[in-house]
Design an enzyme around this catalytic site. Structure first.
Site, PDB file in Angstrom:
ATOM      1  N   THR A 172     146.519  80.223   0.336  1.00  0.00           N
ATOM      2  CA  THR A 172     145.752  81.437   0.635  1.00  0.00           C
ATOM      3  C   THR A 172     146.069  82.514  -0.398  1.00  0.00           C
ATOM      4  O   THR A 172     147.035  82.407  -1.148  1.00  0.00           O
ATOM      5  CB  THR A 172     146.076  81.951   2.043  1.00  0.00           C
ATOM      6  OG1 THR A 172     147.486  82.197   2.126  1.00  0.00           O
ATOM      7  CG2 THR A 172     145.670  80.952   3.107  1.00  0.00           C
ATOM      8  N   HIS A 230     152.495  86.273  11.403  1.00  0.00           N
ATOM      9  CA  HIS A 230     152.992  85.118  10.638  1.00  0.00           C
ATOM     10  C   HIS A 230     154.494  85.234  10.400  1.00  0.00           C
ATOM     11  O   HIS A 230     155.066  86.320  10.505  1.00  0.00           O
ATOM     12  CB  HIS A 230     152.278  85.024   9.280  1.00  0.00           C
ATOM     13  CG  HIS A 230     150.890  84.454   9.381  1.00  0.00           C
ATOM     14  ND1 HIS A 230     149.799  85.219   9.711  1.00  0.00           N
ATOM     15  CD2 HIS A 230     150.433  83.193   9.217  1.00  0.00           C
ATOM     16  CE1 HIS A 230     148.714  84.451   9.734  1.00  0.00           C
ATOM     17  NE2 HIS A 230     149.068  83.217   9.437  1.00  0.00           N
ATOM     18  N   LYS A 268     155.750  84.657   4.376  1.00  0.00           N
ATOM     19  CA  LYS A 268     154.366  84.649   3.885  1.00  0.00           C
ATOM     20  C   LYS A 268     154.197  85.714   2.806  1.00  0.00           C
ATOM     21  O   LYS A 268     154.653  86.848   2.970  1.00  0.00           O
ATOM     22  CB  LYS A 268     153.406  84.902   5.060  1.00  0.00           C
ATOM     23  CG  LYS A 268     151.949  84.756   4.671  1.00  0.00           C
ATOM     24  CD  LYS A 268     151.057  84.698   5.901  1.00  0.00           C
ATOM     25  CE  LYS A 268     149.593  84.663   5.515  1.00  0.00           C
ATOM     26  NZ  LYS A 268     149.275  83.508   4.647  1.00  0.00           N
TER      27      LYS A 268
HETATM   28  P1  NAP Z   1     156.122  77.115   0.858  1.00  0.00           P
HETATM   29  O1  NAP Z   1     156.969  76.457   1.888  1.00  0.00           O
HETATM   30  O2  NAP Z   1     156.675  78.286   0.094  1.00  0.00           O
HETATM   31  O3  NAP Z   1     155.638  75.982  -0.161  1.00  0.00           O
HETATM   32  C1  NAP Z   1     155.068  76.221  -1.403  1.00  0.00           C
HETATM   33  C2  NAP Z   1     155.563  75.131  -2.325  1.00  0.00           C
HETATM   34  O4  NAP Z   1     154.879  75.223  -3.567  1.00  0.00           O
HETATM   35  C3  NAP Z   1     157.067  75.251  -2.633  1.00  0.00           C
HETATM   36  O5  NAP Z   1     157.662  73.965  -2.577  1.00  0.00           O
HETATM   37  C4  NAP Z   1     157.073  75.785  -4.062  1.00  0.00           C
HETATM   38  O6  NAP Z   1     158.250  75.434  -4.754  1.00  0.00           O
HETATM   39  C5  NAP Z   1     155.838  75.091  -4.608  1.00  0.00           C
HETATM   40  N1  NAP Z   1     155.310  75.656  -5.829  1.00  0.00           N
HETATM   41  C6  NAP Z   1     155.332  76.946  -6.259  1.00  0.00           C
HETATM   42  N2  NAP Z   1     154.702  77.038  -7.455  1.00  0.00           N
HETATM   43  C7  NAP Z   1     154.319  75.779  -7.784  1.00  0.00           C
HETATM   44  C8  NAP Z   1     153.642  75.209  -8.887  1.00  0.00           C
HETATM   45  N3  NAP Z   1     153.262  75.953  -9.928  1.00  0.00           N
HETATM   46  N4  NAP Z   1     153.377  73.885  -8.878  1.00  0.00           N
HETATM   47  C9  NAP Z   1     153.755  73.106  -7.848  1.00  0.00           C
HETATM   48  N5  NAP Z   1     154.427  73.585  -6.769  1.00  0.00           N
HETATM   49  C10 NAP Z   1     154.684  74.901  -6.744  1.00  0.00           C
HETATM   50  O7  NAP Z   1     154.758  77.624   1.509  1.00  0.00           O
HETATM   51  P2  NAP Z   1     153.922  76.952   2.704  1.00  0.00           P
HETATM   52  O8  NAP Z   1     154.259  77.606   3.984  1.00  0.00           O
HETATM   53  O9  NAP Z   1     153.979  75.480   2.588  1.00  0.00           O
HETATM   54  O10 NAP Z   1     152.460  77.464   2.303  1.00  0.00           O
HETATM   55  C11 NAP Z   1     151.851  77.089   1.077  1.00  0.00           C
HETATM   56  C12 NAP Z   1     150.518  77.816   0.968  1.00  0.00           C
HETATM   57  O11 NAP Z   1     149.660  77.369   2.044  1.00  0.00           O
HETATM   58  C13 NAP Z   1     150.593  79.337   1.121  1.00  0.00           C
HETATM   59  O12 NAP Z   1     149.616  79.931   0.316  1.00  0.00           O
HETATM   60  C14 NAP Z   1     150.277  79.575   2.587  1.00  0.00           C
HETATM   61  O13 NAP Z   1     149.762  80.854   2.829  1.00  0.00           O
HETATM   62  C15 NAP Z   1     149.237  78.501   2.800  1.00  0.00           C
HETATM   63  N6  NAP Z   1     149.071  78.047   4.184  1.00  0.00           N
HETATM   64  C16 NAP Z   1     147.811  77.629   4.492  1.00  0.00           C
HETATM   65  C17 NAP Z   1     147.550  77.134   5.737  1.00  0.00           C
HETATM   66  C18 NAP Z   1     146.163  76.652   6.025  1.00  0.00           C
HETATM   67  O14 NAP Z   1     145.907  76.217   7.150  1.00  0.00           O
HETATM   68  N7  NAP Z   1     145.244  76.721   5.060  1.00  0.00           N
HETATM   69  C19 NAP Z   1     148.569  77.068   6.713  1.00  0.00           C
HETATM   70  C20 NAP Z   1     149.859  77.476   6.344  1.00  0.00           C
HETATM   71  C21 NAP Z   1     150.092  77.951   5.068  1.00  0.00           C
HETATM   72  P3  NAP Z   1     159.529  76.458  -4.730  1.00  0.00           P
HETATM   73  O15 NAP Z   1     159.913  76.608  -3.289  1.00  0.00           O
HETATM   74  O16 NAP Z   1     160.553  75.766  -5.575  1.00  0.00           O
HETATM   75  O17 NAP Z   1     159.032  77.748  -5.330  1.00  0.00           O
END
Ligand code: NAP
Length: 266
Positions: free
Chosen positions: A101, A155, A159
């Site tokens: 997002t 949230h 986030k």
């Molecule tokens: P998260 O736990 O912070 O996971 C993000 C992952 O992406 C981390 O492992 C991070 O690594 C990695 N990352 C960062 N930059 C990267 C890159 N350039 N290439 C590859 N990997 C990279 O976050 P999350 O809770 O899983 O959420 C991820 C996204 O989904 C957010 O934008 C969130 O708002 C969204 N989301 C969407 C929904 C939906 O239903 N659409 C639901 C929940 C969340 P590091 O930790 O090492 O930085």
């Protein structure tokens, strides 16, 4: 039926881990590779918690797609990485399914134009929880009859973006059904900045960030003598995976840009 070949960006994240399990456990999906920003050259199964995920880790999506056959990219990273990945995937003819997002209107427009040029589908879903999508649809329906509404989205405190993509999408959908209206008293004053929340065509959006929460939203309507609250709660990230599965299956048949699962849920 051929398996749908999938690359996942962000596999170590909270959403990414669930997506890896979804793909590994779905018979007609095949996990081909993952993209992270570290661990180049390792296998995903070398990392804790990924037993059986024998696929390579790449740190660059273009490099990954040069060497990997893929139909779909699932991106669950950060807004900057997600946009870069969606662009790159389309340039290789791979269909993006993006849950990340925080994309701007300009980002969405650019992807829509690219999809048209490439005649490839792309699904951007601010919320993969099917219950949340229904909450948005019900809110749009209610907005035709209730002109005063506030959104409270809640949230976890890690986030990055506020308001949430779901809150913005809900406001956009309600704006299609209602005349813009300044809500509250015309002379109201904030004695503490931000007290009335963000303003979207007069609708107020309040963002709560607390540890312990996952993803929740209440849309509250008010009119003379009555209120109506429509609420959805995701209690864990598995709640999002039925939507990811639906999006992957649908994007394979789509040649268009889709923003929001409500457009593929009849
Ligand atoms: P998260 O736990 O912070 O996971 C993000 C992952 O992406 C981390 O492992 C991070 O690594 C990695 N990352 C960062 N930059 C990267 C890159 N350039 N290439 C590859 N990997 C990279 O976050 P999350 O809770 O899983 O959420 C991820 C996204 O989904 C957010 O934008 C969130 O708002 C969204 N989301 C969407 C929904 C939906 O239903 N659409 C639901 C929940 C969340 P590091 O930790 O090492 O930085």
């Amino acid at each position: 039926m051929d398996k749908i070949k999938i690359v996942i960006a962000g596999p170590r994240g909270r959403m990414g881990r669930e997506a890896v399990q979804l793909v590994l456990n779905t018979g007609h999906f095949a996990l081909q590779a993952v993209v992270d920003h570290k661990f180049e050259g390792k296998m995903l199964s070398d990392l804790d918690g990924f037993t059986g995920a024998d696929v390579p880790i790449y740190t660059d999506l273009a490099n990954c797609l040069e060497q990997t056959e893929a139909d779909v990219l699932i991106d669950l990273t950060t807004p900057e990485a997600g946009m870069h990945h969606a662009r790159t995937a389309l340039s290789y003819g791979v269909r993006p399914v993006v849950g990340t997002t925080g994309f701007s209107k300009e980002d969405l427009k650019e992807l829509e134009v690219t999809c048209r040029e490439k005649e490839k589908g792309c699904i951007i879903a601010p919320n993969f929880a099917l219950g949340a999508v229904l909450m948005m649809k019900f809110s749009q329906m209610a907005a035709r009859y209730f002109s005063d509404v506030e959104i409270i989205e809640l949230h976890h405190d890690q986030k990055l973006d506020a308001p949430s993509g779901t809150a913005v999408k809900t406001a956009e959908m309600m704006a299609e059904a209602r005349e813009a209206k300044e809500q509250g008293h015309p002379d109201e004053k904030e004695t503490l900045a931000g007290a009335r929340g963000a303003d979207y065509e007069g609708m107020r959006i309040h963002s709560v960030r607390l540890p312990g929460l996952i993803a929740h939203q209440q849309v509250m309507f008010g009119s003379d003598g009555q209120t109506l609250s429509i609420r959805h709660d995701s209690y864990n990230r598995a709640s999002f995976m039925s939507g990811v599965k639906l999006a992957v299956e649908t994007v394979m048949k789509a040649d268009l840009f889709v923003y929001g699962l409500e457009n593929i849920m009849e």
